[in-house]
Design a protein around this motif. Structure first.
Motif, short mmCIF file in Angstrom:
data_model
loop_
_atom_site.label_atom_id
_atom_site.label_comp_id
_atom_site.label_asym_id
_atom_site.label_seq_id
_atom_site.Cartn_x
_atom_site.Cartn_y
_atom_site.Cartn_z
N ALA A 54 0.83 -1.20 0.00
CA ALA A 54 0.00 0.00 0.00
C ALA A 54 0.87 1.25 0.00
N VAL A 55 1.97 1.24 0.74
CA VAL A 55 2.87 2.40 0.76
C VAL A 55 3.45 2.64 -0.63
N VAL A 56 3.86 1.57 -1.31
CA VAL A 56 4.39 1.72 -2.67
C VAL A 56 3.30 2.27 -3.58
N ALA A 57 2.09 1.74 -3.47
CA ALA A 57 0.98 2.21 -4.30
C ALA A 57 0.68 3.68 -4.04
N VAL A 58 0.71 4.09 -2.79
CA VAL A 58 0.48 5.50 -2.45
C VAL A 58 1.58 6.36 -3.05
N ALA A 59 2.83 5.94 -2.89
CA ALA A 59 3.97 6.72 -3.39
C ALA A 59 3.94 6.82 -4.91
N MET A 60 3.38 5.82 -5.59
CA MET A 60 3.31 5.82 -7.05
C MET A 60 2.16 6.66 -7.59
N SER A 61 1.16 6.90 -6.77
CA SER A 61 0.00 7.67 -7.25
C SER A 61 0.29 9.16 -7.13
N GLN A 76 9.55 9.12 -3.26
CA GLN A 76 10.47 8.14 -3.82
C GLN A 76 11.15 7.34 -2.71
N GLN A 77 11.58 8.03 -1.65
CA GLN A 77 12.21 7.34 -0.52
C GLN A 77 11.22 6.40 0.16
N ALA A 78 9.97 6.84 0.31
CA ALA A 78 8.95 5.99 0.93
C ALA A 78 8.74 4.73 0.12
N GLY A 79 8.64 4.88 -1.19
CA GLY A 79 8.46 3.72 -2.06
C GLY A 79 9.66 2.78 -2.01
N GLN A 80 10.87 3.36 -2.02
CA GLN A 80 12.08 2.55 -1.96
C GLN A 80 12.20 1.80 -0.63
#
Length: 88
Positions: A54-61, A76-80
């Protein structure tokens, strides 16, 4: 978009037929993030959707990235970081 990719449940129909205590009402943006998290988990052959998906999905949106930025977080850091937690 009103269908959950994880369970296939039609969100609007659920609101009409399920007991109120079992209904989760979300807007289209949240449903898109949940569905993106499910797709990420599926693509990674994970049995469950983790919070990191979910964090990756949020960071990508776009909306999620803006929200993270407003809170002083780098999307970007959150997604990574979430990808690293998932072992990518």
């Amino acid at each position: 978009m009103s269908t959950c990719r994880c369970c296939g449940q039609h969100i609007e129909a659920a609101a009409e037929t399920a007991p109120a205590s079992q209904v989760v009402r979300v807007d289209d943006a949240m449903l898109a993030i949940c569905n993106a998290a499910f797709e990420l988990a599926s693509a990674g052959n994970h049995a469950h959707v983790e919070i990191a998906h979910a964090v990756v999905a949020v960071a990508m949106s776009d909306a999620g990235a803006r929200a993270l930025s407003r809170q002083g977080r780098d999307p970007q850091q959150a997604g990574q970081a979430a990808d690293a937690w998932l072992g990518k």
